[in-house]
Design an enzyme around this catalytic site. Structure first.
Site, PDB file in Angstrom:
ATOM      1  CB  ALA A  10     -11.473   2.240  -5.556  1.00 11.30           C
ATOM      2  CG  ASP A  86      -6.911  -5.804   4.563  1.00  9.29           C
ATOM      3  OD1 ASP A  86      -7.747  -5.706   3.632  1.00  9.29           O
ATOM      4  OD2 ASP A  86      -6.561  -4.830   5.262  1.00  9.29           O
ATOM      5  CD  GLU A  87      -4.137  -3.084   1.849  1.00  7.43           C
ATOM      6  OE1 GLU A  87      -4.005  -2.977   0.602  1.00  7.43           O
ATOM      7  OE2 GLU A  87      -4.701  -2.220   2.544  1.00  7.43           O
ATOM      8  CB  ALA A  88      -5.595 -10.273  -1.281  1.00  2.79           C
TER       9      ALA A  88
END
Ligand SMILES: [Zn+2]
Length: 195
Positions: A10, A86-88
């Site tokens: 999260a 990142d932020e895949a």
């Protein structure tokens, strides 16, 4: 054997920090890292991976039309030993498949950090594909205000109300996100309905 890794959690589960620490560890051993992030995430600048604990690094910003396998192949001469994303969750399913191909064809490990679900508890299409294709799946944990494990990324408006409808990806709004356990997320909605 190189693997496709999905490390999900999260908001606030230190995904960006973990991505940057992983990069540091590889570079410390003299390996070359390709750090990427989807162009859709512009909160801290389109070409920056930023962690709220104070770390940041420049990253290649990847738009939806870009072919990651093609870019990787074109840059083969400056060969990357590892890919870190990142932020895949914001990558398209096709881009996740391209990352899978990089692992299989070039034996290069690919680490994807991202969210499992959106503010409605629905999976992002990129995350679905990662769950389907990853060799290794790890949950990064964070806590709700009540102390339970947070699993929901609650979208909260400027007045602090939990929002449960709208676009999956919202850019430039006044909303923010809070990690909550499912029970507290439900409770917050009930409270609003009563008000
Ligand atoms: Zn809670």
């Amino acid at each position: 054997m190189a693997k496709l890794y999905f490390r999900y959690g999260a908001m606030g589960s230190s995904k960006s920090a973990q991505a940057l620490i992983t990069k540091f560890n590889y570079e410390e051993r003299g390996m070359r890292v390709w750090l990427i992030k989807p162009a859709a995430d512009t909160r801290y600048g389109a070409d920056k991976v930023y962690s709220r604990i104070g770390l940041e690094q420049r990253a290649d910003s990847i738009s939806e039309e870009m072919d990651l396998l093609q870019i990787f192949r074109d840059r083969e001469r400056e060969f990357y030993d590892v890919v870190i994303a990142d932020e895949a969750q914001f990558f398209t399913p096709a881009q996740i498949e391209q990352l899978r191909e990089i692992v299989d064809r070039y034996h290069v490990p690919v680490f994807c950090f991202g969210l499992r679900t959106d503010f409605r508890t629905r999976m992002f299409p990129g995350s679905v594909r990662l769950f389907e294709l990853a060799d290794s799946i790890t949950e990064l944990k964070t806590v709700c205000a009540c102390g339970s494990k947070a699993t929901v990324n609650a979208r909260v408006d400027a007045e602090g109300n939990v929002i449960t409808e709208g676009e999956q990806v919202l850019l430039g709004g006044n909303e923010s996100y809070q990690p909550m356990c499912h029970k507290c997320w439900k409770k917050a909605q009930e409270k609003e309905n009563e008000a």
